[in-house]
Design a protein around this motif. Structure first.
Motif, mmCIF file in Angstrom:
data_model
loop_
_atom_site.group_PDB
_atom_site.id
_atom_site.type_symbol
_atom_site.label_atom_id
_atom_site.label_comp_id
_atom_site.label_asym_id
_atom_site.label_seq_id
_atom_site.Cartn_x
_atom_site.Cartn_y
_atom_site.Cartn_z
ATOM 1 N N PRO A 317 0.814 -1.391 0.025
ATOM 2 C CA PRO A 317 0.081 0.135 -0.071
ATOM 3 C C PRO A 317 0.842 1.376 0.039
ATOM 4 O O PRO A 317 0.477 2.384 -0.758
ATOM 5 C CB PRO A 317 -0.779 -0.023 1.343
ATOM 6 N N HIS A 320 2.306 2.943 -3.491
ATOM 7 C CA HIS A 320 1.367 3.786 -4.330
ATOM 8 C C HIS A 320 1.266 5.284 -3.992
ATOM 9 O O HIS A 320 1.047 5.589 -3.119
ATOM 10 C CB HIS A 320 -0.162 3.077 -4.275
ATOM 11 N N TYR A 352 -8.780 8.542 -1.787
ATOM 12 C CA TYR A 352 -8.862 6.854 -1.294
ATOM 13 C C TYR A 352 -7.857 7.061 0.074
ATOM 14 O O TYR A 352 -7.116 7.599 0.276
ATOM 15 C CB TYR A 352 -7.780 6.122 -2.294
ATOM 16 N N ASN A 354 -5.672 4.703 2.535
ATOM 17 C CA ASN A 354 -5.066 3.655 2.310
ATOM 18 C C ASN A 354 -4.963 2.911 4.014
ATOM 19 O O ASN A 354 -4.220 1.880 4.024
ATOM 20 C CB ASN A 354 -3.802 3.531 1.903
ATOM 21 N N ASN A 363 -4.864 9.658 -4.638
ATOM 22 C CA ASN A 363 -4.077 8.253 -4.755
ATOM 23 C C ASN A 363 -4.057 8.087 -6.229
ATOM 24 O O ASN A 363 -4.937 7.851 -6.878
ATOM 25 C CB ASN A 363 -4.711 7.160 -3.992
ATOM 26 N N TRP A 390 -7.420 -3.576 -3.018
ATOM 27 C CA TRP A 390 -8.379 -2.617 -3.670
ATOM 28 C C TRP A 390 -9.704 -2.924 -3.414
ATOM 29 O O TRP A 390 -10.783 -2.443 -4.280
ATOM 30 C CB TRP A 390 -8.068 -2.118 -4.967
#
Length: 718
Positions: A317, A320, A352, A354, A363, A390
């Motif tokens: 994660p 990204h 988003y 995370n 993101n 996701w």
């Protein structure tokens, strides 16, 4: 520009007047006929320029050129190479000819932050770039109309040197445009292509360079223009350099500037392929274009989604790219145009959380997922990991319906296969075998090659590796006056006949470069056995901002100096494509021990297997698919995956046990003729089982049929 770079060079005789053209098309880098031309022209100069024919032709004398033009053997090689170049630029593979209609006569735009094509163009950092380069090369071999879009980093990625204490030192060296295989990209009216990119409250200009790869063209953006402010000139200076502000500006230039550059060049792709989330701002520019044509936001977004392919490579994660919304708004301030009233809708596409504790951010992977209808991970296992990671993006879909597919990576066989092996296969497979490289039946013919010939090939490649290591040490000693400790650490005490393990990749904590040192005393006994010695060659760079990785690297370097290991460890600095070739060719076993499931795919082991180097690896990434019980070894343990210390201990135990009971005995068990028959079976099986499955020929065909064709079809339906 091609004329300018050779303006002070010796003129080419008429009979060989296309040498400049050949040097500027990187097709030569993977075609044996073309490389033979430059070797024959002046082998010492070929080696002295690190296999850079542009530099060669700038330094060669008129007398040497005249001699070549009168040498029948050279002319034969030259004519064959020029014939091959013309064929590569105009012809297509029969497989593609039968399927060209799948993309409706259009083209594919392939966006990537890095491309690894050859060491003469150092605009790559690691696996992502190598994959992108191999993808482009395979598209060129098939004749697929693909154009690549990336950055022309003036300072490239860093050169690595080690201090006497083993700390990585980064040095940046400006790429000389006149010595690189690049040319200015021209617009349809013949002018140099320069595109304007809105960035915050200003406009940044980006020049566009062209790299030729046979039928494929790669366009590279460069902000180092006198018209730009000094800080903007630096935006494209380094690969993955700078802070988050620099990073988001680079990604805006890649995505928005890349689309604008293609428009200026008169290129209208049918399919848009984003290789990782760095290029996701492509969607913003394309949505804006749709709105300016009179479409609604939703209609424009729908059109973009239909024709966009997105490949994600990152199972972690934190890997990204994500930016605070205020930073996104700041740097996109000038990019909205008529999309401005829809700004909240667009920003929502990237929103988003995370779970890092920082709350929702913008993101880039989330943006790419929401603007792409065709999404894939890079191995079967990575596809599963991605769907799980996701999952919240598709809350109403059952797990088996989440639209993330998998296409396992591959490697470009002509680029990564050793010349000795290539010659052996030519002898036994006959001409034209490369056209069938993804056909499993072809590789069954390995069974017909005598054991002695396979073993001779493998010994020759190991010898080449150690000759290269010695030459590199000599260079460091004479040119840089490095300390004796660095000469020892670089492999001065390695044995060219000993079983050699290779560990070469980007240094990162999750890759566990120190796992094999979990029990130093046990490892020492394995390495220093009198009758069955083992040695390990390490190579790799740590990201300049990754301090934990730098500490891992430094400790590995220190281990190489520890007398306990008897000089059977080495760390070779400045890992690049050139060094990678020697390692994946010359090691006997390829070691890989990441923390599962954090290796998305990995391709270095594929390159090694391609050359008959068995894999010794955790069952992660591609090896979860590749291992068949006979083509290498699986490091396997059953510790609680949530207990990292227990997992490390169990994996280390499995690794030591495999070395002691299987790998080492198999290598040293020789018959009366000195042949390790059972080892050779593993070598043969590594190639037979892996090459057709993990080649870019299979991979690109899969992208065409499973991703590009559906995207093109949906795009056509409107």
């Amino acid at each position: 520009m091609s004329e300018e770079r050779f303006s002070s060079a010796a003129p080419l005789p008429a009979r060989i007047h296309r040498l400049h053209e050949l040097a500027l098309d990187l097709w030569w880098s993977w075609d044996k006929r073309a490389r033979e031309v430059f070797r024959r022209l002046n082998y010492e100069l070929w080696r002295g320029t690190d296999h850079n024919p542009v530099r060669m032709l700038q330094g060669i004398t008129a007398e040497q050129l005249a001699a070549a033009a009168g040498d029948p053997a050279f002319l034969k090689a030259y004519d064959q190479a020029i014939f091959g170049l013309d064929e590569a630029r105009t012809q297509a593979h029969p497989w593609w000819k039968e399927r060209a209609s799948l993309i409706n006569g259009g083209s594919i735009a392939y966006f990537s932050a890095e491309f690894a094509l050859h060491q003469s163009l150092p605009i790559y950092a690691g696996g992502l770039g190598v994959l992108a380069g191999d993808h482009c090369k395979e598209a060129a071999d098939l004749g697929v109309p693909l154009v690549g879009i990336g950055f022309m980093y003036p300072q490239g990625y860093f050169l690595q040197r080690m201090s006497n204490e083993g700390w990585q030192e980064e040095r940046y060296q400006r790429i000389s445009w006149t010595e690189a295989p690049i040319e200015a990209a021209l617009t349809p009216d013949g002018k140099p292509c320069i595109t304007a990119v809105p960035l915050g409250d200003r406009t940044v200009l980006a020049a566009v360079w062209r790299v030729r790869l046979g039928k494929v063209r790669l366009f590279l953006l460069d902000t180092d223009l006198a018209e730009n402010a000094p800080w903007d000139r630096e935006l494209s200076a380094r690969l993955y350099g700078g802070d988050r502000e620099t990073r988001i500006q680079q990604e805006i230039i890649l995505g928005i500037g890349g689309v604008r550059a293609l428009r200026a060049l008169g290129i209208t792709p049918t399919v848009w392929h984003l290789n990782e989330g760095h290029a996701a701002f492509v969607a913003l520019q394309r949505i804006r274009e749709g709105i300016e044509r009179g479409e609604s936001f939703d209609a424009a977004l729908h059109a973009v989604r239909r024709s966009t392919v997105f490949t994600t490579h990152t199972p972690v994660p934190a890997g990204h790219d994500a930016f605070p919304f205020h930073l996104v708004e700041k740097h996109l301030a000038g990019s909205w145009g008529e999309i401005g009233e829809h700004r909240p809708k667009f920003l929502a596409l990237g929103e988003y959380d995370n779970g890092s504790g920082n709350g929702p951010q913008f993101n880039m992977t989330a943006l790419a997922l929401r603007t792409s209808a065709h999404v894939n991970g890079v191995s079967a296992l990575h596809g599963e990991v991605t769907r799980t990671m996701w999952r919240s993006m598709w809350p109403d879909l059952p797990a088996d319906k989440i639209p993330v597919h998998s296409i396992t990576n591959g490697v470009h066989v002509p680029t990564w296969m050793a010349g000795q092996l290539f010659g052996l296969l030519n002898q036994h497979f006959g001409p034209g075998w490369l056209d069938q490289v993804d056909d499993p039946e072809l590789w069954e013919r390995l069974l017909d090659i005598p054991d002695a010939e396979i073993w001779s090939m493998r010994n020759a490649l190991r010898t080449d590796l150690f000759s290269f290591v010695r030459e590199r040490m000599r260079s460091r000693w004479s040119d840089e006056q490095v300390s004796p400790s660095r000469i020892v650490a670089a492999g001065s005490m390695l044995d060219p006949d000993a079983l050699t393990l290779g560990y070469a990749r980007r240094f990162a904590a999750y890759k566990r470069p120190e796992l094999i040192f979990h029990d130093p005393d046990r490892l020492a006994r394995i390495l220093t056995a009198i009758d069955r010695p083992v040695q390990i060659v390490f190579a790799g760079k740590a990201h300049p901002a990754d301090e934990p990785a730098k500490h891992h690297l430094q400790r590995v370097f220190k281990h190489a100096l520890d007398p306990k290991f008897g000089g059977r460890l080495a760390f070779i600095d400045d890992y690049d494509m050139h060094l990678a070739h020697y390692l994946v060719h010359g090691c006997d076993v390829w070691l890989n021990n990441p923390r599962k499931p954090l290796e998305a795919s990995g391709t270095s082991g594929m390159k090694a297997a391609l050359n008959g180097v068995p894999h010794l690896s955790i069952g992660d990434g591609w090896w979860a698919e590749g291992y068949n019980g006979k083509n290498g070894w699986l490091i396997e343990s059953h510790a609680n995956p949530d207990d990292q210390a227990a997992t490390d201990a169990a994996d280390a135990e499995s690794l030591y046990s495999l070395l002691e009971t299987e790998v080492v005995p198999l290598f040293y068990d020789r018959d009366a003729r000195g042949l390790p028959r059972r080892w050779i079976q593993v070598v043969r099986e590594a190639m037979r089982s892996n090459v057709p499955r993990f080649s870019t020929r299979r991979m690109v065909k899969q992208y065409i049929t499973e991703m590009y064709a559906p995207a093109a079809s949906a795009s056509q339906k409107g």
